[in-house]
Design a protein around this motif. Structure first.
Motif, PDB file in Angstrom:
ATOM      1  N   GLU A   1      41.957  37.726  34.675  1.00 51.57           N
ATOM      2  CA  GLU A   1      42.986  38.016  35.675  1.00 51.57           C
ATOM      3  C   GLU A   1      42.697  39.314  36.409  1.00 51.57           C
ATOM      4  N   ARG A   2      42.215  40.332  35.666  1.00 46.78           N
ATOM      5  CA  ARG A   2      41.871  41.603  36.308  1.00 46.78           C
ATOM      6  C   ARG A   2      40.750  41.421  37.330  1.00 46.78           C
ATOM      7  N   MET A   3      39.742  40.611  36.972  1.00 51.38           N
ATOM      8  CA  MET A   3      38.644  40.398  37.904  1.00 51.38           C
ATOM      9  C   MET A   3      39.122  39.699  39.170  1.00 51.38           C
ATOM     10  N   LYS A   4      40.018  38.746  39.036  1.00 52.98           N
ATOM     11  CA  LYS A   4      40.584  38.094  40.219  1.00 52.98           C
ATOM     12  C   LYS A   4      41.318  39.101  41.095  1.00 52.98           C
ATOM     13  N   MET A   5      42.065  40.011  40.456  1.00 50.02           N
ATOM     14  CA  MET A   5      42.777  41.047  41.209  1.00 50.02           C
ATOM     15  C   MET A   5      41.794  41.970  41.932  1.00 50.02           C
ATOM     16  N   GLU A   6      40.688  42.289  41.256  1.00 46.42           N
ATOM     17  CA  GLU A   6      39.676  43.161  41.869  1.00 46.42           C
ATOM     18  C   GLU A   6      39.034  42.475  43.078  1.00 46.42           C
ATOM     19  N   ILE A   7      38.808  41.165  42.977  1.00 45.62           N
ATOM     20  CA  ILE A   7      38.225  40.425  44.092  1.00 45.62           C
ATOM     21  C   ILE A   7      39.167  40.435  45.290  1.00 45.62           C
ATOM     22  N   ILE A   8      40.447  40.248  45.046  1.00 47.29           N
ATOM     23  CA  ILE A   8      41.424  40.303  46.142  1.00 47.29           C
ATOM     24  C   ILE A   8      41.393  41.676  46.807  1.00 47.29           C
ATOM     25  N   GLY A   9      41.343  42.734  45.991  1.00 52.70           N
ATOM     26  CA  GLY A   9      41.290  44.088  46.545  1.00 52.70           C
ATOM     27  C   GLY A   9      40.046  44.313  47.380  1.00 52.70           C
ATOM     28  N   ALA A  10      38.919  43.745  46.936  1.00 50.26           N
ATOM     29  CA  ALA A  10      37.662  43.915  47.666  1.00 50.26           C
ATOM     30  C   ALA A  10      37.667  43.172  48.999  1.00 50.26           C
ATOM     31  N   LEU A  11      38.481  42.119  49.097  1.00 45.07           N
ATOM     32  CA  LEU A  11      38.504  41.291  50.306  1.00 45.07           C
ATOM     33  C   LEU A  11      39.695  41.574  51.213  1.00 45.07           C
ATOM     34  N   LEU A  12      40.524  42.524  50.826  1.00 42.13           N
ATOM     35  CA  LEU A  12      41.772  42.765  51.548  1.00 42.13           C
ATOM     36  C   LEU A  12      41.530  43.097  53.022  1.00 42.13           C
ATOM     37  N   HIS A  13      40.472  43.850  53.317  1.00 40.32           N
ATOM     38  CA  HIS A  13      40.197  44.264  54.701  1.00 40.32           C
ATOM     39  C   HIS A  13      39.190  43.349  55.396  1.00 40.32           C
ATOM     40  N   GLU A  14      38.953  42.172  54.828  1.00 38.94           N
ATOM     41  CA  GLU A  14      38.063  41.156  55.396  1.00 38.94           C
ATOM     42  C   GLU A  14      36.681  41.731  55.745  1.00 38.94           C
ATOM     43  N   PRO A  15      35.952  42.208  54.747  1.00 34.47           N
ATOM     44  CA  PRO A  15      34.633  42.788  55.018  1.00 34.47           C
ATOM     45  C   PRO A  15      33.645  41.745  55.537  1.00 34.47           C
ATOM     46  N   LYS A  16      32.722  42.208  56.367  1.00 34.93           N
ATOM     47  CA  LYS A  16      31.669  41.319  56.858  1.00 34.93           C
ATOM     48  C   LYS A  16      30.549  41.161  55.828  1.00 34.93           C
ATOM     49  N   ILE A  17      30.414  42.171  54.963  1.00 37.86           N
ATOM     50  CA  ILE A  17      29.406  42.110  53.900  1.00 37.86           C
ATOM     51  C   ILE A  17      30.069  42.460  52.574  1.00 37.86           C
ATOM     52  N   LEU A  18      29.807  41.635  51.572  1.00 36.62           N
ATOM     53  CA  LEU A  18      30.396  41.825  50.258  1.00 36.62           C
ATOM     54  C   LEU A  18      29.287  41.905  49.218  1.00 36.62           C
ATOM     55  N   PHE A  19      29.262  43.015  48.473  1.00 44.04           N
ATOM     56  CA  PHE A  19      28.294  43.198  47.395  1.00 44.04           C
ATOM     57  C   PHE A  19      29.009  42.946  46.073  1.00 44.04           C
ATOM     58  N   LEU A  20      28.548  41.950  45.321  1.00 40.83           N
ATOM     59  CA  LEU A  20      29.172  41.594  44.048  1.00 40.83           C
ATOM     60  C   LEU A  20      28.172  41.783  42.918  1.00 40.83           C
ATOM     61  N   ASP A  21      28.440  42.724  42.040  1.00 39.93           N
ATOM     62  CA  ASP A  21      27.554  43.008  40.915  1.00 39.93           C
ATOM     63  C   ASP A  21      28.200  42.492  39.634  1.00 39.93           C
ATOM     64  N   GLU A  22      27.722  41.368  39.137  1.00 40.89           N
ATOM     65  CA  GLU A  22      28.210  40.738  37.905  1.00 40.89           C
ATOM     66  C   GLU A  22      29.723  40.472  37.944  1.00 40.89           C
ATOM     67  N   PRO A  23      30.228  39.721  38.929  1.00 39.90           N
ATOM     68  CA  PRO A  23      31.674  39.500  39.012  1.00 39.90           C
ATOM     69  C   PRO A  23      32.239  38.610  37.914  1.00 39.90           C
ATOM     70  N   THR A  24      31.390  37.828  37.229  1.00 41.83           N
ATOM     71  CA  THR A  24      31.895  36.931  36.188  1.00 41.83           C
ATOM     72  C   THR A  24      31.511  37.389  34.785  1.00 41.83           C
ATOM     73  N   ILE A  25      31.031  38.638  34.652  1.00 45.43           N
ATOM     74  CA  ILE A  25      30.559  39.114  33.355  1.00 45.43           C
ATOM     75  C   ILE A  25      31.701  39.142  32.333  1.00 45.43           C
ATOM     76  N   GLY A  26      31.461  38.548  31.175  1.00 43.82           N
ATOM     77  CA  GLY A  26      32.426  38.562  30.087  1.00 43.82           C
ATOM     78  C   GLY A  26      33.578  37.590  30.237  1.00 43.82           C
ATOM     79  N   LEU A  27      33.601  36.781  31.295  1.00 38.64           N
ATOM     80  CA  LEU A  27      34.729  35.874  31.521  1.00 38.64           C
ATOM     81  C   LEU A  27      34.499  34.540  30.822  1.00 38.64           C
ATOM     82  N   ASP A  28      35.606  33.846  30.509  1.00 36.73           N
ATOM     83  CA  ASP A  28      35.468  32.526  29.908  1.00 36.73           C
ATOM     84  C   ASP A  28      35.029  31.512  30.960  1.00 36.73           C
TER      85      ASP A  28
END
Length: 276
Positions: free
Chosen positions: A162-189
């Motif tokens: 759930e925290r990772m989903k919240m972090e993704i929303i925060g990263a996309l809030l300003h609609e970036p043209k480029i998104l850098f994702l470093d291990e976004p699914t690490i440790g998740l089920d």
């Protein structure tokens, strides 16, 4: 498609102090220090087109995160040059920062003791976004990620997924043209991993940002990436599509032997670990 990321001989070398063993030798080290150079990224030249998901794959310490940090402006290169959306990232101009976002899988950007909804309100002020539009965007992203029910719960009370989903929303809030994702699914089920994969696939089709994704879960790369960058000991050793890489590797590994993408990558990482 336009070129949005371009590097020329981009490199980063770290100088570390080699501390001798023992108290007396440590005192001597104040006078006669020995330094060791560590090449994190060595003269990398690449071009990335807009609207693509680029999978960046390599062993731990291969240089993946260093490359992401330089392209996002968090780290200054030792030599070489880079242009991201026409800007030198490390100059950290506001016009550049408003168009990019970086999410490090083990780092929090949201505030720990308040709800994600309150964090988003603060981020909207930081990015000078219209509050009403920002709330609508949060609601839309939360619906896509199936996490609307936890928007008003303290971040520290949420599960890792759930925290990772919240972090993704925060990263996309300003609609970036480029998104850098470093291990976004690490440790998740498995369920959370699949939800985030489906979201990223849908979001990129909808908004067409450029995404650079690192992951040790090969399903993330195989199912999402339009292009593969394989990095080894600071060098990009392969640029191309996932199917082309599998076909090429099948030919090199053994005739008449069928292997899938995960098998090929596993063999590559095992070979690299033995060398290291």
């Amino acid at each position: 498609m336009a070129i949005v990321i371009e590097t020329t001989d981009l490199s980063r070398v770290y100088q570390t102090y080699q501390k001798p063993e023992g108290f007396i030798n440590s005192l001597k080290g104040f006078v006669n220090r020995k330094h060791v150079s560590k090449v994190a990224l060595d003269k990398t030249t690449l071009k990335i087109e807009s609207g693509q998901i680029v999978g960046l794959v390599g062993a731990n310490g291969a240089g993946k995160t260093t490359l992401l940090k330089m392209l996002s402006g968090l780290v200054t290169p030792t030599s070489g040059d880079a242009r991201v959306l026409g800007f030198r990232p490390w100059e950290r101009k506001n016009e550049f920062l408003r168009q990019i976002s970086i999410l490090l899988g083990q780092k929090n950007q949201l505030w720990w003791d308040i709800s994600p909804a309150d964090s988003y309100s603060l981020l909207a002020r930081i990015y000078d976004l219209d509050p009403a539009q920002a709330r609508k965007r949060v609601e839309h992203l939360a619906e896509m990620l199936q996490c609307t029910h936890v928007l008003h719960t303290q971040l520290r009370r949420l599960s890792l997924g759930e925290r990772m989903k919240m972090e993704i929303i925060g990263a996309l809030l300003h609609e970036p043209k480029i998104l850098f994702l470093d291990e976004p699914t690490i440790g998740l089920d498995i369920v959370a991993q699949e939800t985030i994969r489906e979201f990223l696939d849908q979001y990129v089709k909808e908004k067409e940002p450029t995404v650079i994704l690192t992951s040790h879960y090969m399903d993330d790369i195989a199912k999402l990436a339009d292009k593969l960058l394989l990095i080894s000991k600071g060098h990009i050793v392969y640029q191309g599509t996932v199917p082309e890489f599998v076909t090429k590797s099948n030919t090199e590994l053994a005739e008449n032997e069928e292997v899938d993408f995960e098998d090929v990558i596993r063999r590559f990482l095992e070979a690299e670990s033995r060398v290291r």
